[in-house]
Write a protein that holds these residues in place. Sequence first.
Motif, PDB file in Angstrom:
ATOM      1  N   VAL A 294       0.785  -1.223   0.041  1.00  0.00           N
ATOM      2  CA  VAL A 294      -0.044   0.124  -0.016  1.00  0.00           C
ATOM      3  C   VAL A 294       1.038   1.140  -0.025  1.00  0.00           C
ATOM      4  CG1 VAL A 294      -1.787   1.399   1.449  1.00  0.00           C
ATOM      5  CG2 VAL A 294      -1.952  -1.169   1.137  1.00  0.00           C
ATOM      6  N   GLN A 295       1.855   1.369   0.737  1.00  0.00           N
ATOM      7  CA  GLN A 295       2.937   2.374   0.950  1.00  0.00           C
ATOM      8  C   GLN A 295       3.560   2.697  -0.408  1.00  0.00           C
ATOM      9  OE1 GLN A 295       6.608   2.109   2.840  1.00  0.00           O
ATOM     10  NE2 GLN A 295       6.040   3.987   4.022  1.00  0.00           N
ATOM     11  N   ARG A 296       3.884   1.601  -1.329  1.00  0.00           N
ATOM     12  CA  ARG A 296       4.453   1.702  -2.606  1.00  0.00           C
ATOM     13  C   ARG A 296       3.588   2.324  -3.536  1.00  0.00           C
ATOM     14  NH1 ARG A 296       6.775  -3.103  -1.301  1.00  0.00           N
ATOM     15  NH2 ARG A 296       5.169  -4.268  -2.565  1.00  0.00           N
ATOM     16  N   LEU A 297       2.410   1.724  -3.573  1.00  0.00           N
ATOM     17  CA  LEU A 297       1.264   2.294  -4.422  1.00  0.00           C
ATOM     18  C   LEU A 297       0.983   3.818  -4.308  1.00  0.00           C
ATOM     19  CD1 LEU A 297      -1.017  -0.636  -4.489  1.00  0.00           C
ATOM     20  CD2 LEU A 297       0.524  -0.040  -6.265  1.00  0.00           C
ATOM     21  N   ASN A 298       1.125   4.199  -2.884  1.00  0.00           N
ATOM     22  CA  ASN A 298       0.973   5.647  -2.442  1.00  0.00           C
ATOM     23  C   ASN A 298       1.859   6.721  -2.726  1.00  0.00           C
ATOM     24  OD1 ASN A 298      -1.848   5.162  -1.957  1.00  0.00           O
ATOM     25  ND2 ASN A 298      -0.986   4.587   0.225  1.00  0.00           N
ATOM     26  N   ILE A 299       3.358   6.161  -3.307  1.00  0.00           N
ATOM     27  CA  ILE A 299       4.329   7.175  -3.438  1.00  0.00           C
ATOM     28  C   ILE A 299       4.405   7.237  -4.954  1.00  0.00           C
ATOM     29  CG2 ILE A 299       7.009   7.437  -3.063  1.00  0.00           C
ATOM     30  CD1 ILE A 299       6.555   5.807  -0.538  1.00  0.00           C
ATOM     31  N   PRO A 300       4.237   8.433  -5.521  1.00  0.00           N
ATOM     32  CA  PRO A 300       4.034   8.579  -6.901  1.00  0.00           C
ATOM     33  C   PRO A 300       5.269   8.055  -7.781  1.00  0.00           C
ATOM     34  CG  PRO A 300       2.946  10.667  -5.741  1.00  0.00           C
ATOM     35  CD  PRO A 300       3.720   9.517  -4.831  1.00  0.00           C
ATOM     36  N   GLU A 301       6.479   8.479  -7.096  1.00  0.00           N
ATOM     37  CA  GLU A 301       7.771   8.131  -7.831  1.00  0.00           C
ATOM     38  C   GLU A 301       8.052   6.623  -8.030  1.00  0.00           C
ATOM     39  OE1 GLU A 301       8.928  10.056  -3.839  1.00  0.00           O
ATOM     40  OE2 GLU A 301       7.561  10.382  -5.319  1.00  0.00           O
TER      41      GLU A 301
ATOM     42  N   GLN B  75       5.659   4.333  -8.448  1.00  0.00           N
ATOM     43  CA  GLN B  75       4.413   3.866  -9.293  1.00  0.00           C
ATOM     44  C   GLN B  75       4.885   3.538 -10.615  1.00  0.00           C
ATOM     45  OE1 GLN B  75       1.167   6.478  -9.085  1.00  0.00           O
ATOM     46  NE2 GLN B  75       0.749   5.869  -6.951  1.00  0.00           N
ATOM     47  N   ASN B  76       5.691   4.125 -11.256  1.00  0.00           N
ATOM     48  CA  ASN B  76       6.082   3.802 -12.655  1.00  0.00           C
ATOM     49  C   ASN B  76       7.496   3.161 -12.834  1.00  0.00           C
ATOM     50  OD1 ASN B  76       3.664   4.882 -13.335  1.00  0.00           O
ATOM     51  ND2 ASN B  76       4.585   7.034 -13.432  1.00  0.00           N
ATOM     52  N   THR B  77       7.877   2.428 -11.849  1.00  0.00           N
ATOM     53  CA  THR B  77       9.095   1.777 -11.733  1.00  0.00           C
ATOM     54  C   THR B  77       9.075   0.112 -11.675  1.00  0.00           C
ATOM     55  OG1 THR B  77       9.483   1.757  -9.516  1.00  0.00           O
ATOM     56  CG2 THR B  77      10.437   3.643 -10.505  1.00  0.00           C
ATOM     57  N   ASP B  78       9.990  -0.566 -12.071  1.00  0.00           N
ATOM     58  CA  ASP B  78       9.912  -1.838 -11.942  1.00  0.00           C
ATOM     59  C   ASP B  78      10.300  -2.286 -10.530  1.00  0.00           C
ATOM     60  OD1 ASP B  78       9.201  -2.216 -14.516  1.00  0.00           O
ATOM     61  OD2 ASP B  78      11.281  -2.482 -15.174  1.00  0.00           O
ATOM     62  N   GLU B  79      10.418  -1.572  -9.565  1.00  0.00           N
ATOM     63  CA  GLU B  79      10.814  -1.679  -8.214  1.00  0.00           C
ATOM     64  C   GLU B  79       9.779  -2.633  -7.504  1.00  0.00           C
ATOM     65  OE1 GLU B  79      11.242   0.969  -4.645  1.00  0.00           O
ATOM     66  OE2 GLU B  79      12.960   1.427  -6.065  1.00  0.00           O
ATOM     67  N   LYS B  80      10.033  -3.763  -7.169  1.00  0.00           N
ATOM     68  CA  LYS B  80       8.947  -4.443  -6.119  1.00  0.00           C
ATOM     69  C   LYS B  80       9.635  -4.621  -4.796  1.00  0.00           C
ATOM     70  CE  LYS B  80       6.337  -6.433  -9.696  1.00  0.00           C
ATOM     71  NZ  LYS B  80       6.171  -7.496 -10.664  1.00  0.00           N
ATOM     72  N   GLY B  81       8.830  -4.691  -3.975  1.00  0.00           N
ATOM     73  CA  GLY B  81       9.215  -5.022  -2.663  1.00  0.00           C
ATOM     74  C   GLY B  81       8.708  -6.485  -2.416  1.00  0.00           C
ATOM     75  N   LEU B  82       8.638  -6.775  -1.150  1.00  0.00           N
ATOM     76  CA  LEU B  82       8.316  -8.410  -0.641  1.00  0.00           C
ATOM     77  C   LEU B  82       6.858  -8.353  -1.405  1.00  0.00           C
ATOM     78  CD1 LEU B  82       9.841  -8.697   2.502  1.00  0.00           C
ATOM     79  CD2 LEU B  82      10.531  -9.737   0.536  1.00  0.00           C
ATOM     80  N   ILE B  83       6.588 -10.021  -1.888  1.00  0.00           N
ATOM     81  CA  ILE B  83       5.077 -10.166  -2.217  1.00  0.00           C
ATOM     82  C   ILE B  83       4.661 -11.249  -1.645  1.00  0.00           C
ATOM     83  CG2 ILE B  83       5.487  -8.744  -4.503  1.00  0.00           C
ATOM     84  CD1 ILE B  83       5.964 -11.527  -5.820  1.00  0.00           C
TER      85      ILE B  83
END
Length: 192
Positions: free
Chosen positions: A141-148, A150-158
Amino acid sequence: MQNEIIIAGFGGQGVLLAGTLIAQAAVEQGLHTTWFPSYGAEMRGGTANSTVVVSSDEIGSPLAFNPNALIALNEPSLNKFMSRLAGDAVIIANSSIIPQNTEYKVKPYFIPATDIADKEIKNLKAANTVAVGTLIKALEVQRLNIPERQNTDEKGLILESVLSACEKIFSSKPQLIEVNKKAIQAGYDFIK
């Protein structure tokens, strides 16, 4: 991407196991990780914590100088580590035993981890894995709420990596795999 995560609680709450689970999930995803346990001399009932650093790049230190995530399974742990957290930290607080009537500099996700483990999972010892599932969802949720981000391939733990890690961590006790997977999923689903 780098997450510095502290998991803290009383000895016997599965704090070290939760840290191991997160570290193994990072390995499942091909991420770099370190796991650093710390516990008092009186193990069960004393304090325990583990620090996990997960990164897409090499990790310089296993210590968390500015942690951006905390799982606090009891109130002393929340109070101890709250001041060390970064301003945008994700905090998972076990509201089954931590009162919600205090003002914190960072707003925790209060989740009744012990109650969920007891009533839904029927295994009181699974509160730690309930909290891990909640942490994974909160970080998403935190990653989705940070605009910079959203458009990267960066993923955290899933979630899928954590569930897969669960199979490896509990391979010597296969009867605990499904219980803990259910607990992880319940924690993940707690945040809408």
